[in-house]
Structure formats: structure tokens, C-alpha cells
Write an enzyme that holds these catalytic residues in place. Structure first.
Site, PDB file in Angstrom:
ATOM      1  N   ASP A 586      34.339  -4.912  66.446  1.00 43.91           N
ATOM      2  CA  ASP A 586      33.679  -4.200  65.361  1.00 43.91           C
ATOM      3  C   ASP A 586      32.424  -3.402  65.734  1.00 43.91           C
ATOM      4  O   ASP A 586      32.412  -2.175  65.689  1.00 43.91           O
ATOM      5  CB  ASP A 586      33.317  -5.205  64.259  1.00 43.91           C
ATOM      6  N   GLU A 810      33.886 -19.531  65.089  1.00 45.82           N
ATOM      7  CA  GLU A 810      34.322 -18.156  65.331  1.00 45.82           C
ATOM      8  C   GLU A 810      33.776 -17.623  66.651  1.00 45.82           C
ATOM      9  O   GLU A 810      34.471 -16.917  67.385  1.00 45.82           O
ATOM     10  CB  GLU A 810      33.845 -17.274  64.170  1.00 45.82           C
TER      11      GLU A 810
END
Length: 840
Positions: A586, A810
Site C-alpha cells: 500500500d 498482521e
């Protein structure tokens, strides 16, 4: 260069044509004869549209935009990779029922567009003033945890532990084959205290519910004091069935325990509204009166099954039914919930008892032991000398991933690619056709839906355990292909998935790609020699070819053999560096000023890997024309001289992106606007992007360099340097020496891929080090040494954080190793199991 230019321009067209030929089953002929009417019709329509567009000018551009928009939401014409009705009980009875609702703490459903759903809610009565906290869907901030599957075999058995304050819940299920409708299943929910003073604990209410999503029939049979004897039902896919909530018992000695019962029956308000509906009806005080004990008050559902209690619209305008039984009692206790299929009753021996009580206990233990034995046979952690605790950790990593597999059905929103990038041609989002998706999810609490680039990593783990599940998942993902060969990177299918996604992220853009990680398990299939995998790949090949051809063509870069991610953020006054969401990385820093002249290193490497894999697959399948079409491209992309020419930055000593860039970009406070992007000197110019990190490593990560490559040593240097990528917890996503390291991308956008340690890329790095450490070359010994050290760092840190928190995370901090981002993240972080097993 002239040959390269010609190849670059011709290859996408040939790729699409070849994909169309393969998809339609026509003979592989370069002269195009014998392709059949379907191909002629498709090309004819396209030719008519192009000719009319040129002839009509502005009106023609509208016609071309209409044609593109139509293709964006048209399913691909290639035969499906899976058998027709592959999810039905007739074709796959053992997979029909499953824990396919990963966003709820415990629930099961059928693999069907109109499924029968079951689930669990619970509440501690009187723990807090007012309405008790009702637990149902996994949420990041609800205070529940740790939780996760201790065992889950992906098919017929699972055991999960959930900590909720002073309570520990254990949810278990076993499925039993039989009949023509997916067989039976039994649940057990055990609730125990986590403190010794049980008198201080509140009452606990469990809520077992059944939801239908269509015209199915549920008929409750109610006994004394609101207790359901059983629920009879019928659906077109399940036939007749019965659900029974058995009386609660003590979890140790199975002595019956006194419970208070409430029941509620309503039209289905919509799956995202189930929790709120139950909360709104917990508005009546009841008394729990065990014999010989003082009565206690609790909030309960209305003890009524009157028609008017089922909502103002009766059956809810065809929305199905919602039936829920509440049982309230003191901990510790266990409750069992049993589903029995009517078709499984036929021919059943009268002596065969319901799978409950001691029989259920025996079945659960038998499945647990079988799981342990199969796990060791598959991953050999005990043989490698890992402790029993680490073996259990590996089992939990696998089980959490398998228990996070979901089945989704619905329509996504697609924004068509209507013309030249940057044009003023506008389009409105359109609905994609209804499609199913059987997929693992990254996170039950935060990302309980399908993500394309995550799924390839998920399936690397699943495939080792059960190749059939991987074929099912890949087949479903390839079923999402549109007429151009595009697959949306994020799949938000169905009401429950849509309810958890902000509106601005619902729309998928048909010009945007995602890393083609589904190729990673396909590589494993090619190497494994499983006949079932080979048969699947033969059916899947046309779709894989079409998908690769779309990627190769749509993401073509400004010069031959270069590629560029479409869909970078525009330059906004509050963004330090425009993000590139389609890349999967991202906020990883790219060129500071996006332009059509950019060349993205990671994308080129993904396409190079794809071309190589598709050529190998075509050759093994005997698809001679497809192999001939792709071989020149694969050879060119594999050539290290071409990679050097486009992406080697001598001044940086590494591979890099190329674009209009300057490092003189900062976020500075500017009241009242907050943090604002300021560009200083030097001004941006076309150059290699100085952003050392994961992107720089991609030729190494995807093993595109030869063992004797002159650049392999340079990449190992920066990888192993603690000033750059090396940390005690794994490789950083961005070098500590980078000006972007740890920097926010906006005032409200903290760093994401700007230093943190990510397991998916560290797994690729471990696999690459393992690979080069076993090939003769000048860097063999160093690669082998770095492999051992990196594996110890990565596995050791994930293990320590799991011990401390009970979760896989994560991402992990490169500074102190702590888990960050969302949790549980049982998606690609479960790759830690393959690192433990040294399986790459």
C-alpha cells in the site's frame, strides 16, 4: 531493440488471442482456422464496435466506453475450472457444511447461495449495568481474547478456545457423513471460569440460532418453560432435517444442570442486523431459580412464538426466518447442539444413537488424535526436534487458517476501465454477476473476506495439508474472471461482508491489478506430480492464461518489457507519497510524482514469474501454441541484461523503481490545514527511486537471478545490514536508512509498509535464501548462513509474541518485535508453520 519493440507490442494481442483460442477449445493454429463460431462472433462484435467508434467520433467513444463497461461485468466464457455444482451436497457432500462464517466467533453454514446458517452468541448476565455485552461477531476492540482454533482439519472437526474476561469458552464440532444432503453435525460449547471463585461469576446466557435466507421452513417444537424440544426444517438442498439443543450438563461428570430457557422467532432482519435484533429484544427480566439456590435475575428474550412476534411484515417479505434459543445458567457447564439430516436417517440402525454425550466426546478425541498424527506426518515438527509447545503452536497456526475459510456469495461493485488512463470519460460502478467464493480470509476480526494477493500465500499452507481444498479455492477465484481476464483484488460478496467494509472501499476498479500470487501454489502443483492437481490445471489453464494475458497487457509500462501498476493515488496536498494499493504494498514509497513513465520493479518480477510458470504449465499440458506464444516473452523477461537495463540503479547499488521523483518531500504543519505536503529542492526528475526495501529485493525473492549473478551479492549485503533491512525479528519492509522509514503518509495515516516486518515477504526471502544456499555459486555459503539466522529470528519472534498475547499478528515491529496491526491475523502469518517445517 527493434525486435524487443515488436515483441512488446505483439505479445499482448497474441496472448489474448491465444487465451481465447484455448478458452473456447479451438485448435491451436496460428492461421486462426477452425476456431468456431463463438470466436468469430466475439471478434466480429469487437471489430464492429471499433469501426463504429472510429466512424462516429464522440458518439463512437461513448460506444467504445459502453463496450468496455459491458465486458467489465461479463463473466469469462472459458469453461469453469471446477465441476458444475461443485459446492453442492451431491458433488461435495463432505464440504457442504462448514465453519464458513469466519467473522463470527462460532457458526456454520452450507455452501449455497441461500444457505442455512447457524451460530452462537453469549452474554455474561449482570457483569455490567444495563444490557449485557452480547458477543457474536469477531471485533478488534471488544475485549475478547485471545481466541482461535486449537484444532481444525478444514473438513469435519474443530476445537476452539475463547477467553472472555473471567470466562473461557471452548467450542467444538464434529461432522458425520451420511445421506444425500451433507450429513450430520454436533456442537459442544463448554463454559468454564478462569478464576477459582465461581460464586463471584455472573450467570451466562448462550444463544443458539438458526437463520434461513429464503423460503425454507422452520417449525419449532416447544416444551415446558420455553425449552425447545427440537426444530424441524426443510430446504430444497437439505431436505428434511432436525436441530436439537440438548439439556446442559457439568463439563466434567456430565451431571445435568438446571437451565432457564427463552426462545424468539422472527423474520430474518438481514444477516448484519442479527446482533442488534437480539439486543433490542433482551428487554424483559426473568428469574433463574435452580433447586436449592437463591433466584437470580437475568435479561431474556420474550418467551413467545406468536405470529406477531415475528416482525411487522410477517415472513419479512421472503427474507427467511430467524429462530433463537437462549439458555441461562451458572458456570461451569456444557451444552450440545445437534443437526440431523433426514436423508441420513433412512436405513439408519435403531441402535445408532445421536452423536452426543459420551459418543461425541469419543468422536472429538478420536479426531484430535488423528489431527495430531496427520500434522506430524505432514510437517514433521517433532522429527525436526521442536518442543511440544512449538508443535502445538504450529497446529494452531494451521488450524486458524483452515478455520478462517469462508463461503461467500453475492455481487460486487465494479468501476469499468472505459478508456485511456487519465481521460475525462466517466463511468458509474456496475454490479458484477452473482458469484460464489470459497476462500481463506486474512483476519476474522478485521478482514473477513477474500483478498486476491493474500490468497496465494494462504494456499501455500493449505495445499500442504489438503490439496483438494486448494483446488476448490483456486477454482472459485478463477471463477471470478471477467471477459477481459481481470479479477478484482478485494471481494466483498454478500450482506455480511458488505456490512464490514467502508463504502469507499466497496468498488473494485477493472483497470487495477494485484500481485498474481495464485501462481505460487500452482508452482507447487507443477512440482508435486499429483494426478488430481494435473487434472485441475488442465481445466484451469484457459482461465490462468486469460488472467496472465490481461495482467501482461493492462499493466504494460512505458518501454518494452517494463510494467506499471495502474491505480496509484493522485498527488494530494496531505499525502507524503501517493499510495499504490494494487501492488499490495500500500504505502511503500514509489516515485514522489506519479506519471505514466514509471517502471515498477516488483510488477515486472511478478509478470516474469507468471510467464515462466505459464510456459511450464503449457508445455506439461501439451498446449503447444500457448507455449510458443509465451516462450519469447518469458525468455526476454528472464534475461538479466534486460532487468539490469530497466531497473538496476548503479548509484544505489540495488534494483529500483524508476519514475519522476525527489526525496525532498515532507509533511509539515500548516495551520489550520494540519500536515501538508511540501516539495523542496531538488525538484522531481526522472530517476531511480531511492526507497530501499522489499521492492528492491523482488528479483531475489522470486528467484529470478542466477546463482552467479553479479547483483546477488549486493542484495545479500543490504539484506544482511542492520542499518538497512536486517532486524532481530525479520527483514524490515523499508530500510532504516530510508528517509521514508517509519514516516506517516498523512496526518491520519500511520506507516504500514515502511519498516514493519511482514511474514509473507520474509517467507519469500527464506525460500530464496534456502534456494541459493543449495545451488553452486559464489554466494552459496553466505545465503545458507543468512537463511539459518533469518529463520531463527522470524520464527522465534512470532513464537514469543504468540506466547505473550495468544495471537498471530498482521505485522511485527522491527524495533522490539511486538505484534502490530490487526489480530488475530491467521492469514499469511500462518506461513510461520512452513518456515518451522522448512518447506518452501
Amino acid at each position: 531493440m527493434a525486435r524487443g519493440e515488436r515483441r512488446r507490442r505483439a505479445a499482448p494481442v497474441e496472448g489474448v488471442r491465444a487465451a481465447e483460442r484455448v478458452a473456447r477449445g479451438g485448435p491451436s493454429r496460428r492461421d486462426g482456422r477452425g476456431g468456431g463460431a463463438a470466436r468469430s462472433t466475439t471478434r466480429g462484435v469487437a471489430l464492429v464496435v471499433v469501426v463504429l467508434s472510429l466512424a462516429l467520433g464522440l458518439s463512437g467513444r461513448w460506444l467504445l466506453a459502453w463496450y468496455r463497461a459491458r465486458r467489465a461485468v461479463t463473466l469469462h466464457s472459458a469453461p469453469p475450472a471446477l465441476s458444475p455444482n461443485s459446492s453442492s451436497p451431491a458433488v461435495a457432500p463432505d464440504l457442504f457444511w462448514g465453519t464458513y462464517r469466519p467473522h463470527v466467533y462460532f457458526g456454520m453454514k452450507t455452501r449455497s447461495p441461500e444457505p442455512l446458517l447457524t451460530g452462537l452468541m453469549w452474554a455474561q448476565q449482570g457483569a455490567t449495568p444495563g444490557t449485557p455485552k452480547l458477543r457474536h461477531t469477531c471485533e478488534q476492540g471488544d475485549g475478547v481474547g485471545p481466541y482461535g482454533w486449537e484444532f481444525h482439519d478444514g473438513l469435519s472437526f474443530g476445537r476452539q478456545h475463547i477467553q472472555d474476561g473471567a470466562l473461557k469458552l471452548t467450542t467444538e464440532f464434529v461432522k458425520s457423513p451420511g445421506g444425500q444432503h451433507g450429513g450430520d453435525w454436533s456442537w459442544r460449547v463448554t463454559v468454564e471460569p478462569q478464576v477459582s471463585d465461581t460464586f463471584a461469576l455472573p450467570l451466562v446466557s448462550l444463544f443458539f440460532y438458526v437463520v434461513t435466507d429464503g423460503k425454507e421452513v422452520l417449525v419449532p417444537e416447544v416444551g415446558a418453560k420455553g425449552q425447545l424440544k427440537f426444530i424441524s426444517g426443510h430446504t430444497s438442498e437439505l431436505g428434511d432435517f432436525r436441530l436439537t439443543l440438548l439439556p446442559p450438563t457439568s463439563p466434567v461428570d456430565t451431571v445435568p444442570k438446571y437451565g432457564s430457557y427463552n426462545v424468539f422467532w422472527s423474520s430474518n432482519p438481514g444477516l448484519p442486523l442479527l446482533t442488534e435484533m437480539v439486543k433490542s429484544h433482551l428487554n424483559t427480566w426473568f428469574q433463574h431459580r435452580p433447586p436449592g439456590a437463591s433466584p437470580e435475575r437475568y435479561l431474556g428474550l420474550p418467551r413467545s412464538l406468536k405470529w406477531e412476534d415475528r416482525g411487522p411484515n410477517g415472513q419479512g417479505q421472503g427474507q427467511g426466518q430467524f429462530l433463537i434459543q437462549q439458555v441461562t445458567l451458572k458456570v461451569p457447564f456444557a451444552v450440545e447442539f445437534v443437526f440431523e439430516s433426514g436423508s441420513a436417517w433412512v436405513g439408519r440402525s435403531q441402535a445408532l444413537e445421536q452423536l452426543s454425550g459420551s459418543q461425541l466426546t469419543q468422536a472429538l478425541e478420536s479426531h484430535a488424535e488423528a489431527f495430531r498424527e496427520r500434522f506430524e506426518k505432514t510437517f514433521r515438527l517433532k522429527k525436526k526436534g521442536l518442543s511440544p509447545e512449538k508443535q502445538a503452536f504450529g497446529q494452531a497456526a494451521l488450524s486458524g487458517l483452515l478455520g478462517g475459510i469462508g463461503y461467500f456469495y453475492g455481487q460486487g461493485l465494479v468501476l469499468p476501465d472505459v478508456g485511456v488512463e487519465g481521460s475525462e470519460q466517466k463511468a458509474d460502478p456496475a454490479l458484477f454477476p452473482p458469484v460464489p467464493l470459497f476462500t481463506a480470509v486474512p483476519s476474522r476480526s478485521f478482514f473477513p473476506r477474500g483478498f486476491l494477493w493474500d490468497e496465494g500465500f494462504h494456499q501455500l499452507v493449505v495445499q500442504r495439508w489438503d490439496p483438494r481444498l486448494t483446488r476448490e479455492a483456486l477454482g472459485h477465484w478463477l471463477g471470478l474472471l471477467n471477459a477481459d481476464g481481470w479479477i478484482g483484488r478485494e471481494q466483498v460478496l454478500g450482506d455480511e461482508a458488505r456490512a464490514r467494509v467502508p463504502p469507499e472501499f466497496l468498488v473494485q476498479r477493472a483497470a487495477h491489478a494485484n500481485p498474481p500470487t495464485l501462481l505460487l501454489p500452482i508452482i507447487h502443483m507443477l512440482e508435486g506430480g499429483d494426478p488430481a492437481d494435473f487434472a485441475f490445471l488442465r481445466k484451469a489453464f484457459p482461465r490462468l492464461y486469460a488472467w496472465f494475458s490481461w495482467l501482461h497487457q493492462s499493466q504494460a509500462g512505458p518501454v518494452p518489457l517494463s510494467y506499471r501498476w495502474r491505480g496509484r493515488d493522485p498527488v494530494l496536498p496531505n499525502l507524503l507519497n501517493p499510495k499504490t494499493l494494487p501492488s499490495g504494498l500500500d504505502d511503500y514509497p514509489r516515485a514522489s510524482h506519479p506519471s505514466t513513465a514509471e517502471r515498477h520493479l516488483d510488477l515486472r518480477c511478478w509478470v516474469a514469474l507468471g510467464a515462466r510458470v505459464l510456459v511450464q504449465l503449457a508445455e506439461q499440458l501439451g498446449e503447444a501454441e500457448a507455449a510458443a506464444d509465451l516462450s519469447p516473452l518469458a525468455t526476454s523477461l528472464q534475461a538479466e541484461a534486460s532487468l539490469d537495463e530497466l531497473h538496476w540503479a548503479p548509484e544505489l547499488g540495488v534494483f529500483a523503481d524508476f519514475g519522476n521523483h525527489t526525496k525532498a518531500v515532507q509533511l509539515k504543519p500548516r495551520p489550520p490545514l494540519g500536515l501538508v505536503r511540501v516539495v523542496g529542492r531538488p525538484q522531481p526528475r526522472m530517476q531511480y527511486v531511492d526507497a530501499l526495501g522489499y521492492v528492491s529485493l523482488f528479483p531475489f525473492l522470486l528467484r529470478l537471478l542466477s546463482p552467479s549473478s553479479s547483483h546477488l551479492g549486493s542484495l545479500l549485503d543490504v539484506l544482511a545490514d542492520s542499518r538497512h533491512l536486517w532486524s532481530p525479528f525479520g527483514l524490515r519492509s523499508l530500510a532504516a536508512s530510508s528517509s521514508f522509514y517509519g514516516q506517516r503518509n498523512s496526518e491520519h495515516d500511520p506507516p504500514y509498509w515502511r519498516g514493519a516486518v511482514w511474514l509473507n515477504v520474509n517467507y519469500l526471502a527464506l525460500g530464496a535464501l534456502y534456494h541459493y544456499g543449495r545451488l553452486d555459486g559464489p554466494h552459496q555459503a553466505r545465503a545458507s548462513k543468512l537463511y539459518s539466522e533469518l529463520r531463527a529470528n522470524v520464527v522465534g519472534n512470532v513464537w514469543r509474541q504468540y506466547q505473550a498475547t495468544g495471537f498471530l499478528w498482521e505485522q511485527y515491529s522491527d524495533r522490539d518485535g511486538r505484534g502490530m496491526g490487526c489480530r488475530p491475523f491467521q492469514g499469511w502469518t500462518s506461513l510461520v508453520l512452513l518456515a518451522m517445517a522448512e518447506d518452501y
